[in-house]
Design a protein around this motif. Sequence first.
Motif, PDB file in Angstrom:
ATOM      1  N   LEU A 249       1.628  -1.357   0.113  1.00 58.74           N
ATOM      2  CA  LEU A 249       2.166   0.002   0.104  1.00 58.74           C
ATOM      3  C   LEU A 249       1.140   1.011   0.621  1.00 58.74           C
ATOM      4  O   LEU A 249       1.454   1.835   1.493  1.00 58.74           O
ATOM      5  N   THR A 250      -0.079   0.938   0.135  1.00 56.41           N
ATOM      6  CA  THR A 250      -1.117   1.884   0.565  1.00 56.41           C
ATOM      7  C   THR A 250      -1.445   1.698   2.036  1.00 56.41           C
ATOM      8  O   THR A 250      -1.519   2.674   2.793  1.00 56.41           O
ATOM      9  N   SER A 251      -1.641   0.456   2.453  1.00 57.62           N
ATOM     10  CA  SER A 251      -1.993   0.213   3.856  1.00 57.62           C
ATOM     11  C   SER A 251      -0.867   0.672   4.786  1.00 57.62           C
ATOM     12  O   SER A 251      -1.123   1.264   5.835  1.00 57.62           O
ATOM     13  N   SER A 252       0.373   0.442   4.393  1.00 53.93           N
ATOM     14  CA  SER A 252       1.510   0.872   5.227  1.00 53.93           C
ATOM     15  C   SER A 252       1.631   2.389   5.272  1.00 53.93           C
ATOM     16  O   SER A 252       1.875   2.962   6.344  1.00 53.93           O
ATOM     17  N   PHE A 253       1.474   3.065   4.131  1.00 51.70           N
ATOM     18  CA  PHE A 253       1.592   4.521   4.110  1.00 51.70           C
ATOM     19  C   PHE A 253       0.528   5.181   4.983  1.00 51.70           C
ATOM     20  O   PHE A 253       0.827   6.069   5.787  1.00 51.70           O
ATOM     21  N   VAL A 254      -0.720   4.751   4.847  1.00 50.11           N
ATOM     22  CA  VAL A 254      -1.817   5.365   5.606  1.00 50.11           C
ATOM     23  C   VAL A 254      -1.724   4.996   7.086  1.00 50.11           C
ATOM     24  O   VAL A 254      -1.791   5.872   7.960  1.00 50.11           O
ATOM     25  N   ALA A 255      -1.579   3.714   7.383  1.00 53.03           N
ATOM     26  CA  ALA A 255      -1.525   3.280   8.782  1.00 53.03           C
ATOM     27  C   ALA A 255      -0.298   3.838   9.499  1.00 53.03           C
ATOM     28  O   ALA A 255      -0.371   4.173  10.687  1.00 53.03           O
ATOM     29  N   SER A 256       0.814   3.973   8.789  1.00 51.11           N
ATOM     30  CA  SER A 256       2.020   4.551   9.395  1.00 51.11           C
ATOM     31  C   SER A 256       1.806   6.009   9.793  1.00 51.11           C
ATOM     32  O   SER A 256       2.325   6.455  10.819  1.00 51.11           O
ATOM     33  N   ALA A 257       1.072   6.743   8.994  1.00 47.21           N
ATOM     34  CA  ALA A 257       0.794   8.150   9.323  1.00 47.21           C
ATOM     35  C   ALA A 257      -0.007   8.242  10.620  1.00 47.21           C
ATOM     36  O   ALA A 257       0.310   9.048  11.511  1.00 47.21           O
TER      37      ALA A 257
ATOM     38  N   ALA B  16       8.708   0.914   4.113  1.00 51.10           N
ATOM     39  CA  ALA B  16       7.559   0.309   3.415  1.00 51.10           C
ATOM     40  C   ALA B  16       7.919   0.016   1.960  1.00 51.10           C
ATOM     41  O   ALA B  16       7.576  -1.043   1.424  1.00 51.10           O
ATOM     42  N   LEU B  17       8.624   0.926   1.332  1.00 52.82           N
ATOM     43  CA  LEU B  17       9.082   0.692  -0.051  1.00 52.82           C
ATOM     44  C   LEU B  17      10.079  -0.467  -0.095  1.00 52.82           C
ATOM     45  O   LEU B  17       9.987  -1.338  -0.955  1.00 52.82           O
TER      46      LEU B  17
END
Length: 183
Positions: free
Chosen positions: A120-128, A161-162
Amino acid sequence: MRAFDSAYIQRGFLMGLVAMTLLVTASNILVQYPINDFLTFGALTYPVCFMVTDLCTRALGAQKARRVVFAGFAVAVLLSLGLATPRIALASGAAFLTAQLLDVYIFDRLRRAAWWLAPLTSSFVASAIDTALFFALAFWGTTMPWVTLALGDYAVKLAIALAMLVPFRALIALIPDRQALRS
């Protein structure tokens, strides 16, 4: 055991590469077609790449996952140059490479925490990062409403991502964690 390990890694690498290539190439074609002022069809396919990267990092380790990212980048950009505009292919390549390598780094650092935290964290940050780079490079100076598309795209990436947590949880039961095997 060594032959099994080598075959497992080769199969995992190939599966990751094929998945990345298909997802990125499809997304580069689909991003050219807006659904509305806030979303393109590419927003529905590309976020799955982050789950593929996370599964590769878990199954193959960070070093081999980075190889999947580099190989996926090369193949997808080459295919996209023939199937999408050069600007989109190059913007996608730059954003993909940066975001996916960041995803591997963050996932690898958080992999021992709660099962859901790393993906979740890696997807949220990398997606931004991916969203900002891609839309700015691909559509800056065009008539495409790229800022609103980027915001809509990022919102969809967060939602996907969720949603990807469910299949990720199911798949990690089937895929051994290379880091845990070494400990």
